[in-house]
Design a protein around this motif. Sequence first.
Motif, mmCIF file in Angstrom:
data_model
loop_
_atom_site.group_PDB
_atom_site.id
_atom_site.type_symbol
_atom_site.label_atom_id
_atom_site.label_comp_id
_atom_site.label_asym_id
_atom_site.label_seq_id
_atom_site.Cartn_x
_atom_site.Cartn_y
_atom_site.Cartn_z
ATOM 1 N N ARG A 108 41.390 39.963 34.381
ATOM 2 C CA ARG A 108 41.102 38.824 34.942
ATOM 3 C C ARG A 108 41.736 38.678 36.558
ATOM 4 N NH1 ARG A 108 43.107 35.122 30.919
ATOM 5 N NH2 ARG A 108 41.152 35.138 29.949
ATOM 6 N N ASP A 109 42.807 39.017 36.632
ATOM 7 C CA ASP A 109 43.687 39.017 37.964
ATOM 8 C C ASP A 109 42.888 40.023 39.103
ATOM 9 O OD1 ASP A 109 45.070 37.203 37.106
ATOM 10 O OD2 ASP A 109 46.887 38.626 36.687
ATOM 11 N N GLY A 110 42.300 41.202 38.608
ATOM 12 C CA GLY A 110 41.438 42.107 39.480
ATOM 13 C C GLY A 110 42.410 43.195 39.776
ATOM 14 N N GLY A 111 42.231 43.936 40.565
ATOM 15 C CA GLY A 111 43.015 45.080 41.106
ATOM 16 C C GLY A 111 43.656 45.033 42.502
ATOM 17 N N GLY A 112 44.547 45.556 42.690
ATOM 18 C CA GLY A 112 44.986 45.760 44.275
ATOM 19 C C GLY A 112 45.295 44.627 45.096
ATOM 20 N N VAL A 127 38.376 46.307 24.928
ATOM 21 C CA VAL A 127 38.231 45.419 26.240
ATOM 22 C C VAL A 127 38.182 46.596 27.306
ATOM 23 C CG1 VAL A 127 39.316 43.997 27.691
ATOM 24 C CG2 VAL A 127 39.086 43.122 25.277
ATOM 25 N N LEU A 128 39.090 47.560 27.414
ATOM 26 C CA LEU A 128 39.113 48.435 28.255
ATOM 27 C C LEU A 128 37.605 49.262 28.316
ATOM 28 C CD1 LEU A 128 42.874 49.457 28.292
ATOM 29 C CD2 LEU A 128 41.551 48.451 30.104
ATOM 30 N N PHE A 129 37.245 50.032 26.981
ATOM 31 C CA PHE A 129 36.141 50.622 26.828
ATOM 32 C C PHE A 129 34.843 49.708 27.438
ATOM 33 C CE2 PHE A 129 38.144 53.441 23.376
ATOM 34 C CZ PHE A 129 38.130 54.485 24.315
ATOM 35 N N GLU A 130 35.059 48.222 27.227
ATOM 36 C CA GLU A 130 33.599 47.566 27.407
ATOM 37 C C GLU A 130 33.202 47.600 28.846
ATOM 38 O OE1 GLU A 130 32.267 46.765 24.594
ATOM 39 O OE2 GLU A 130 30.596 46.005 26.034
ATOM 40 N N LEU A 131 34.309 48.022 29.715
ATOM 41 C CA LEU A 131 34.304 48.206 31.115
ATOM 42 C C LEU A 131 32.992 49.188 31.470
ATOM 43 C CD1 LEU A 131 37.819 48.266 32.371
ATOM 44 C CD2 LEU A 131 36.082 46.554 33.018
ATOM 45 N N HIS A 132 32.905 50.491 30.631
ATOM 46 C CA HIS A 132 31.863 51.276 30.580
ATOM 47 C C HIS A 132 30.578 50.854 30.097
ATOM 48 C CE1 HIS A 132 34.755 54.262 32.251
ATOM 49 N NE2 HIS A 132 35.507 54.026 31.104
ATOM 50 N N TYR A 133 30.463 49.928 29.367
ATOM 51 C CA TYR A 133 29.234 49.537 28.916
ATOM 52 C C TYR A 133 28.505 48.249 29.606
ATOM 53 C CZ TYR A 133 30.606 52.238 24.758
ATOM 54 O OH TYR A 133 30.859 53.156 23.873
ATOM 55 N N LEU A 185 32.688 42.807 31.617
ATOM 56 C CA LEU A 185 33.018 41.727 31.232
ATOM 57 C C LEU A 185 32.854 40.624 32.177
ATOM 58 C CD1 LEU A 185 36.045 43.882 30.018
ATOM 59 C CD2 LEU A 185 35.111 42.235 28.638
ATOM 60 N N GLU A 186 32.566 39.237 31.817
ATOM 61 C CA GLU A 186 32.539 38.221 32.526
ATOM 62 C C GLU A 186 33.691 38.027 33.446
ATOM 63 O OE1 GLU A 186 30.222 34.798 30.936
ATOM 64 O OE2 GLU A 186 31.861 33.671 31.481
ATOM 65 N N GLY A 187 33.578 37.916 34.756
ATOM 66 C CA GLY A 187 34.745 37.456 35.923
ATOM 67 C C GLY A 187 35.622 38.802 36.140
ATOM 68 N N VAL A 188 34.858 39.915 35.759
ATOM 69 C CA VAL A 188 35.950 41.169 35.880
ATOM 70 C C VAL A 188 35.240 41.888 36.722
ATOM 71 C CG1 VAL A 188 36.967 43.049 34.870
ATOM 72 C CG2 VAL A 188 37.043 40.921 33.673
ATOM 73 N N ASP A 189 35.981 42.424 37.868
ATOM 74 C CA ASP A 189 35.433 43.128 38.803
ATOM 75 C C ASP A 189 34.785 44.545 38.365
ATOM 76 O OD1 ASP A 189 34.904 44.840 41.279
ATOM 77 O OD2 ASP A 189 36.560 44.074 42.373
ATOM 78 N N ASP A 190 33.742 44.999 38.485
ATOM 79 C CA ASP A 190 33.174 46.049 38.000
ATOM 80 C C ASP A 190 33.857 47.491 38.533
ATOM 81 O OD1 ASP A 190 31.002 44.870 36.758
ATOM 82 O OD2 ASP A 190 29.437 44.947 37.969
ATOM 83 N N ARG A 191 34.482 47.280 39.752
ATOM 84 C CA ARG A 191 35.007 48.408 40.194
ATOM 85 C C ARG A 191 36.262 48.883 39.383
ATOM 86 N NH1 ARG A 191 35.479 46.407 46.168
ATOM 87 N NH2 ARG A 191 35.767 44.569 45.053
ATOM 88 N N LEU A 192 36.728 48.080 38.526
ATOM 89 C CA LEU A 192 38.025 48.263 37.594
ATOM 90 C C LEU A 192 37.458 49.405 36.580
ATOM 91 C CD1 LEU A 192 39.567 44.835 37.233
ATOM 92 C CD2 LEU A 192 40.187 46.522 38.800
#
Length: 353
Positions: free
Chosen positions: A35-39, A73-79, A82-89
Amino acid sequence: MTLTAPVSPRTADRWPMRLPEPRGEVSALVIDRLRDGGGRDGVRGLDPAAASDAARRSGSLLDDEDLQLALFVLFELHYGGLEGVDDRLEWDPELLAFRGELERAYEAELRERIPQPHATRDVPEALFALVETADDGPGLSAWVERDATVDQVREVLVHRSIYTLKEADPHSWAIPRLHGRAKSALVEIQADEYGGGRPERLHAEIFAKTMRVMGLDDRYGAYADHVPALVYASMNLMSMLGLQRRLRGAIVGHLAAFEMTSSIPCRAYANGFRRLGLGDDAADYFDEHVEADAVHEQLAAHDLAGGLVADEPGLADDILFGASACLTVDGRLWGEVRRVFEAGGSALRKALP
Ligand SMILES: [Fe+2]
Ligand SMILES: [Fe+2]
Protein backbone atom coordinates in the motif's frame (compact mmCIF):
# COMPACT_ATOMS: atom_id res chain seq x y z
CA MET A 1 -24.52 1.80 -35.27
CA THR A 2 -24.85 -1.59 -33.62
CA LEU A 3 -22.64 -2.38 -30.70
CA THR A 4 -21.64 -5.93 -29.95
CA ALA A 5 -22.54 -6.94 -26.43
CA PRO A 6 -19.44 -7.28 -24.30
CA VAL A 7 -18.51 -10.73 -23.00
CA SER A 8 -19.51 -9.67 -19.55
CA PRO A 9 -20.69 -6.30 -18.33
CA ARG A 10 -17.76 -6.36 -15.93
CA THR A 11 -14.85 -7.92 -17.79
CA ALA A 12 -12.92 -4.66 -17.80
CA ASP A 13 -13.37 -3.83 -14.15
CA ARG A 14 -12.98 -7.32 -12.71
CA TRP A 15 -9.28 -6.59 -12.09
CA PRO A 16 -7.19 -5.53 -10.25
CA MET A 17 -8.42 -7.08 -7.02
CA ARG A 18 -8.71 -5.12 -3.79
CA LEU A 19 -6.07 -5.63 -1.13
CA PRO A 20 -7.45 -8.15 1.37
CA GLU A 21 -7.56 -7.75 5.15
CA PRO A 22 -4.36 -8.99 6.84
CA ARG A 23 -4.60 -12.22 8.83
CA GLY A 24 -1.56 -11.77 11.06
CA GLU A 25 1.78 -10.06 11.48
CA VAL A 26 3.41 -11.14 8.21
CA SER A 27 0.47 -10.48 5.88
CA ALA A 28 0.05 -7.10 7.61
CA LEU A 29 3.70 -6.23 6.89
CA VAL A 30 3.33 -7.22 3.22
CA ILE A 31 0.02 -5.45 2.70
CA ASP A 32 1.33 -2.26 4.36
CA ARG A 33 4.44 -2.34 2.20
CA LEU A 34 2.36 -2.80 -0.97
CA ARG A 35 0.00 0.00 0.00
CA ASP A 36 2.86 2.34 0.85
CA GLY A 37 4.68 1.70 -2.42
CA GLY A 38 8.41 1.37 -2.74
CA GLY A 39 11.38 3.61 -2.43
CA ARG A 40 9.74 6.55 -0.68
CA ASP A 41 11.30 8.04 2.40
CA GLY A 42 9.90 6.77 5.64
CA VAL A 43 8.43 3.58 4.14
CA ARG A 44 9.13 0.63 6.36
CA GLY A 45 11.36 -1.97 4.72
CA LEU A 46 10.60 -5.66 4.58
CA ASP A 47 13.18 -7.91 6.17
CA PRO A 48 13.29 -11.41 4.61
CA ALA A 49 14.34 -12.69 8.05
CA ALA A 50 10.82 -11.86 9.28
CA ALA A 51 9.46 -14.25 6.65
CA SER A 52 11.86 -17.09 7.44
CA ASP A 53 11.35 -16.65 11.21
CA ALA A 54 7.56 -16.76 10.81
CA ALA A 55 7.82 -19.82 8.55
CA ARG A 56 9.98 -21.57 11.16
CA ARG A 57 7.47 -20.79 13.89
CA SER A 58 4.51 -21.96 11.81
CA GLY A 59 3.46 -25.49 12.68
CA SER A 60 2.01 -26.03 9.21
CA LEU A 61 2.44 -23.59 6.37
CA LEU A 62 -0.30 -25.40 4.49
CA ASP A 63 -2.87 -24.23 7.05
CA ASP A 64 -1.24 -20.94 8.01
CA GLU A 65 -3.76 -18.16 7.34
CA ASP A 66 -1.21 -15.38 7.74
CA LEU A 67 1.61 -16.82 5.60
CA GLN A 68 -0.56 -18.24 2.82
CA LEU A 69 -2.35 -14.90 2.45
CA ALA A 70 1.01 -13.06 2.36
CA LEU A 71 2.26 -15.38 -0.38
CA PHE A 72 -0.94 -15.03 -2.36
CA VAL A 73 -0.84 -11.25 -2.31
CA LEU A 74 2.81 -11.23 -3.43
CA PHE A 75 2.12 -13.66 -6.29
CA GLU A 76 -0.88 -11.57 -7.36
CA LEU A 77 1.56 -8.88 -8.55
CA HIS A 78 2.38 -11.25 -11.44
CA TYR A 79 -1.27 -11.75 -12.43
CA GLY A 80 -3.96 -9.08 -12.45
CA GLY A 81 -2.28 -6.81 -9.90
CA LEU A 82 -3.74 -5.16 -6.81
CA GLU A 83 -5.82 -2.02 -6.56
CA GLY A 84 -3.78 0.99 -5.46
CA VAL A 85 -0.49 -0.92 -5.70
CA ASP A 86 2.28 0.31 -8.01
CA ASP A 87 2.74 -2.19 -10.89
CA ARG A 88 6.51 -1.71 -10.64
CA LEU A 89 6.50 -3.59 -7.33
CA GLU A 90 6.17 -6.83 -9.35
CA TRP A 91 9.99 -6.86 -9.64
CA ASP A 92 10.87 -5.12 -6.38
CA PRO A 93 13.95 -6.96 -5.05
CA GLU A 94 12.90 -6.64 -1.43
CA LEU A 95 9.46 -8.13 -2.08
CA LEU A 96 11.00 -10.93 -4.18
CA ALA A 97 13.48 -11.76 -1.43
CA PHE A 98 10.71 -11.78 1.15
CA ARG A 99 8.53 -14.04 -1.01
CA GLY A 100 11.53 -16.25 -1.73
CA GLU A 101 11.82 -17.11 1.98
CA LEU A 102 8.14 -18.06 2.18
CA GLU A 103 8.38 -20.12 -1.02
CA ARG A 104 11.47 -21.95 0.21
CA ALA A 105 9.71 -22.91 3.43
CA TYR A 106 6.50 -23.91 1.64
CA GLU A 107 8.30 -26.08 -0.90
CA ALA A 108 10.39 -27.73 1.85
CA GLU A 109 7.27 -28.51 3.87
CA LEU A 110 5.52 -30.00 0.83
CA ARG A 111 8.54 -32.12 -0.09
CA GLU A 112 8.68 -33.40 3.47
CA ARG A 113 4.97 -34.05 3.96
CA ILE A 114 3.88 -35.30 0.58
CA PRO A 115 4.46 -38.91 -0.34
CA GLN A 116 7.03 -38.75 -3.13
CA PRO A 117 6.35 -41.51 -5.61
CA HIS A 118 9.48 -42.54 -7.48
CA ALA A 119 9.22 -43.01 -11.21
CA THR A 120 9.93 -46.70 -11.36
CA ARG A 121 7.68 -47.20 -14.38
CA ASP A 122 7.03 -44.86 -17.26
CA VAL A 123 5.71 -41.50 -16.10
CA PRO A 124 2.23 -41.52 -17.72
CA GLU A 125 1.58 -44.94 -16.21
CA ALA A 126 2.81 -43.76 -12.81
CA LEU A 127 0.51 -40.72 -13.07
CA PHE A 128 -2.54 -42.87 -13.77
CA ALA A 129 -1.64 -45.10 -10.80
CA LEU A 130 -1.21 -42.06 -8.54
CA VAL A 131 -4.54 -40.55 -9.55
CA GLU A 132 -6.32 -43.85 -9.01
CA THR A 133 -5.13 -44.25 -5.43
CA ALA A 134 -5.84 -40.59 -4.64
CA ASP A 135 -9.38 -40.87 -5.97
CA ASP A 136 -10.48 -43.36 -3.33
CA GLY A 137 -11.97 -41.03 -0.74
CA PRO A 138 -15.54 -39.74 -1.04
CA GLY A 139 -15.12 -36.39 -2.74
CA LEU A 140 -16.88 -33.09 -2.55
CA SER A 141 -18.30 -33.62 -6.06
CA ALA A 142 -20.28 -36.65 -4.84
CA TRP A 143 -21.67 -34.49 -2.04
CA VAL A 144 -22.72 -31.80 -4.51
CA GLU A 145 -24.27 -34.41 -6.78
CA ARG A 146 -26.48 -35.95 -4.10
CA ASP A 147 -26.72 -33.88 -0.94
CA ALA A 148 -25.59 -30.25 -1.23
CA THR A 149 -27.98 -27.35 -0.66
CA VAL A 150 -28.02 -24.27 -2.92
CA ASP A 151 -26.11 -22.35 -0.23
CA GLN A 152 -23.41 -25.05 -0.17
CA VAL A 153 -23.14 -24.93 -3.96
CA ARG A 154 -22.67 -21.16 -3.75
CA GLU A 155 -20.00 -21.67 -1.13
CA VAL A 156 -18.15 -24.17 -3.34
CA LEU A 157 -18.13 -21.57 -6.13
CA VAL A 158 -16.70 -18.97 -3.75
CA HIS A 159 -13.88 -21.32 -2.70
CA ARG A 160 -13.16 -22.13 -6.34
CA SER A 161 -13.29 -18.50 -7.49
CA ILE A 162 -9.76 -17.60 -6.36
CA TYR A 163 -8.29 -19.99 -8.90
CA THR A 164 -11.04 -20.43 -11.46
CA LEU A 165 -11.54 -16.74 -12.30
CA LYS A 166 -7.99 -16.95 -13.66
CA GLU A 167 -8.18 -20.61 -14.62
CA ALA A 168 -5.15 -21.96 -16.48
CA ASP A 169 -2.96 -18.88 -15.94
CA PRO A 170 -0.41 -20.42 -13.52
CA HIS A 171 0.24 -23.33 -15.89
CA SER A 172 0.79 -20.94 -18.80
CA TRP A 173 4.01 -19.77 -17.13
CA ALA A 174 5.43 -23.16 -18.21
CA ILE A 175 4.96 -22.59 -21.96
CA PRO A 176 8.29 -20.83 -22.69
CA ARG A 177 10.08 -23.33 -20.44
CA LEU A 178 9.08 -26.37 -22.52
CA HIS A 179 9.98 -27.51 -26.01
CA GLY A 180 8.74 -29.79 -28.76
CA ARG A 181 6.01 -32.29 -27.95
CA ALA A 182 5.47 -31.13 -24.37
CA LYS A 183 5.13 -27.47 -25.40
CA SER A 184 2.75 -28.34 -28.21
CA ALA A 185 0.56 -30.43 -25.84
CA LEU A 186 0.48 -27.69 -23.22
CA VAL A 187 -0.52 -25.06 -25.78
CA GLU A 188 -3.25 -27.36 -27.09
CA ILE A 189 -4.69 -27.74 -23.58
CA GLN A 190 -4.36 -24.04 -22.78
CA ALA A 191 -6.02 -23.05 -26.08
CA ASP A 192 -9.14 -24.88 -24.89
CA GLU A 193 -8.88 -23.32 -21.44
CA TYR A 194 -8.75 -19.90 -23.10
CA GLY A 195 -11.81 -20.54 -25.26
CA GLY A 196 -10.17 -21.51 -28.57
CA GLY A 197 -10.50 -17.97 -29.94
CA ARG A 198 -13.98 -17.33 -28.47
CA PRO A 199 -13.66 -14.94 -25.53
CA GLU A 200 -17.07 -15.90 -24.17
CA ARG A 201 -15.82 -19.50 -23.93
CA LEU A 202 -12.73 -18.73 -21.85
CA HIS A 203 -13.19 -21.18 -18.99
CA ALA A 204 -12.65 -18.36 -16.49
CA GLU A 205 -15.39 -16.43 -18.30
CA ILE A 206 -17.84 -19.35 -18.21
CA PHE A 207 -17.11 -19.63 -14.49
CA ALA A 208 -17.75 -15.90 -14.00
CA LYS A 209 -21.13 -16.39 -15.68
CA THR A 210 -21.88 -19.25 -13.26
CA MET A 211 -21.10 -16.93 -10.35
CA ARG A 212 -23.39 -14.21 -11.69
CA VAL A 213 -26.20 -16.70 -12.31
CA MET A 214 -25.81 -17.83 -8.69
CA GLY A 215 -26.03 -14.25 -7.42
CA LEU A 216 -22.33 -14.04 -6.58
CA ASP A 217 -19.84 -11.23 -7.24
CA ASP A 218 -17.65 -12.21 -10.21
CA ARG A 219 -14.93 -9.60 -9.61
CA TYR A 220 -11.54 -11.17 -9.00
CA GLY A 221 -10.82 -11.52 -5.29
CA ALA A 222 -14.29 -10.36 -4.20
CA TYR A 223 -14.24 -13.14 -1.61
CA ALA A 224 -10.56 -12.89 -0.70
CA ASP A 225 -11.45 -12.25 2.95
CA HIS A 226 -13.92 -15.15 3.06
CA VAL A 227 -11.87 -18.14 1.93
CA PRO A 228 -9.62 -20.15 4.26
CA ALA A 229 -5.85 -20.67 4.07
CA LEU A 230 -6.17 -23.94 2.18
CA VAL A 231 -7.68 -22.13 -0.81
CA TYR A 232 -4.56 -19.98 -0.90
CA ALA A 233 -2.31 -22.98 -0.30
CA SER A 234 -3.77 -24.55 -3.45
CA MET A 235 -3.41 -21.34 -5.49
CA ASN A 236 0.09 -20.59 -4.17
CA LEU A 237 1.27 -24.09 -5.00
CA MET A 238 0.43 -23.48 -8.67
CA SER A 239 1.99 -20.01 -8.72
CA MET A 240 5.16 -21.22 -7.02
CA LEU A 241 5.62 -24.16 -9.40
CA GLY A 242 4.66 -22.13 -12.48
CA LEU A 243 6.94 -19.18 -11.79
CA GLN A 244 10.16 -21.14 -11.31
CA ARG A 245 11.80 -22.72 -14.34
CA ARG A 246 13.63 -25.06 -11.96
CA LEU A 247 10.21 -26.53 -11.09
CA ARG A 248 8.92 -26.97 -14.66
CA GLY A 249 8.58 -30.72 -14.13
CA ALA A 250 6.42 -30.14 -11.08
CA ILE A 251 4.04 -27.66 -12.75
CA VAL A 252 3.60 -30.13 -15.62
CA GLY A 253 2.84 -32.90 -13.10
CA HIS A 254 0.44 -30.58 -11.31
CA LEU A 255 -1.51 -29.87 -14.48
CA ALA A 256 -1.56 -33.55 -15.40
CA ALA A 257 -3.03 -34.53 -12.02
CA PHE A 258 -5.49 -31.64 -12.19
CA GLU A 259 -6.78 -32.61 -15.63
CA MET A 260 -6.84 -36.32 -14.77
CA THR A 261 -9.15 -35.76 -11.80
CA SER A 262 -11.54 -33.28 -13.37
CA SER A 263 -13.87 -34.88 -15.91
CA ILE A 264 -15.78 -37.31 -13.65
CA PRO A 265 -16.17 -34.87 -10.73
CA CYS A 266 -17.38 -32.19 -13.18
CA ARG A 267 -20.15 -34.53 -14.34
CA ALA A 268 -21.15 -34.99 -10.70
CA TYR A 269 -21.15 -31.20 -10.15
CA ALA A 270 -23.33 -30.69 -13.25
CA ASN A 271 -25.73 -33.38 -12.02
CA GLY A 272 -25.92 -31.66 -8.65
CA PHE A 273 -26.72 -28.29 -10.24
CA ARG A 274 -29.54 -29.93 -12.22
CA ARG A 275 -30.83 -31.81 -9.15
CA LEU A 276 -31.21 -28.39 -7.52
CA GLY A 277 -32.97 -27.00 -10.61
CA LEU A 278 -30.23 -24.40 -11.24
CA GLY A 279 -30.37 -24.59 -15.02
CA ASP A 280 -28.01 -24.86 -17.96
CA ASP A 281 -26.26 -21.50 -17.53
CA ALA A 282 -25.27 -22.46 -13.99
CA ALA A 283 -24.10 -25.92 -15.06
CA ASP A 284 -22.33 -24.73 -18.25
CA TYR A 285 -18.88 -24.52 -16.67
CA PHE A 286 -19.06 -28.08 -15.38
CA ASP A 287 -20.69 -29.46 -18.57
CA GLU A 288 -17.83 -27.91 -20.57
CA HIS A 289 -15.25 -29.80 -18.49
CA VAL A 290 -16.82 -33.25 -18.77
CA GLU A 291 -15.65 -33.67 -22.35
CA ALA A 292 -12.81 -31.16 -22.45
CA ASP A 293 -10.99 -32.69 -19.52
CA ALA A 294 -11.48 -36.26 -20.73
CA VAL A 295 -9.38 -35.13 -23.71
CA HIS A 296 -7.00 -33.01 -21.59
CA GLU A 297 -6.35 -35.99 -19.32
CA GLN A 298 -4.87 -38.00 -22.18
CA LEU A 299 -2.97 -35.04 -23.63
CA ALA A 300 -1.55 -34.10 -20.23
CA ALA A 301 -0.45 -37.58 -19.22
CA HIS A 302 0.95 -38.86 -22.52
CA ASP A 303 2.00 -35.86 -24.59
CA LEU A 304 2.74 -33.22 -21.97
CA ALA A 305 4.23 -35.26 -19.10
CA GLY A 306 5.36 -38.14 -21.33
CA GLY A 307 6.83 -35.71 -23.86
CA LEU A 308 8.69 -33.75 -21.18
CA VAL A 309 10.22 -36.82 -19.55
CA ALA A 310 11.29 -38.15 -22.94
CA ASP A 311 13.22 -34.88 -23.46
CA GLU A 312 14.41 -34.50 -19.87
CA PRO A 313 14.43 -37.86 -18.05
CA GLY A 314 15.86 -36.17 -14.95
CA LEU A 315 12.50 -34.44 -14.37
CA ALA A 316 10.54 -37.67 -13.76
CA ASP A 317 10.59 -37.38 -9.96
CA ASP A 318 9.56 -33.71 -10.06
CA ILE A 319 6.64 -34.45 -12.41
CA LEU A 320 5.36 -36.97 -9.88
CA PHE A 321 6.06 -34.57 -7.00
CA GLY A 322 3.92 -31.89 -8.69
CA ALA A 323 1.12 -34.38 -9.34
CA SER A 324 1.24 -35.66 -5.78
CA ALA A 325 1.31 -32.12 -4.38
CA CYS A 326 -1.77 -31.23 -6.43
CA LEU A 327 -3.67 -34.28 -5.22
CA THR A 328 -2.62 -33.82 -1.59
CA VAL A 329 -3.28 -30.08 -1.28
CA ASP A 330 -6.53 -30.05 -3.27
CA GLY A 331 -7.67 -33.31 -1.65
CA ARG A 332 -7.14 -31.75 1.75
CA LEU A 333 -9.02 -28.58 0.80
CA TRP A 334 -12.06 -30.26 -0.76
CA GLY A 335 -12.09 -33.03 1.85
CA GLU A 336 -12.22 -30.37 4.56
CA VAL A 337 -15.07 -28.52 2.83
CA ARG A 338 -17.02 -31.77 2.56
CA ARG A 339 -16.43 -32.64 6.23
CA VAL A 340 -17.71 -29.23 7.28
CA PHE A 341 -20.76 -29.53 5.00
CA GLU A 342 -21.61 -32.95 6.42
CA ALA A 343 -21.59 -31.40 9.88
CA GLY A 344 -23.97 -28.69 8.64
CA GLY A 345 -21.39 -25.90 8.81
CA SER A 346 -19.43 -23.64 6.47
CA ALA A 347 -15.71 -23.55 5.67
CA LEU A 348 -15.82 -19.81 4.99
CA ARG A 349 -14.20 -17.45 7.48
CA LYS A 350 -17.25 -15.19 7.37
CA ALA A 351 -20.77 -15.55 6.04
CA LEU A 352 -21.57 -14.53 2.47
CA PRO A 353 -23.45 -11.24 2.15
FE1 LIG B 1 -10.87 -25.57 -17.81
FE1 LIG C 1 -8.85 -28.77 -18.71
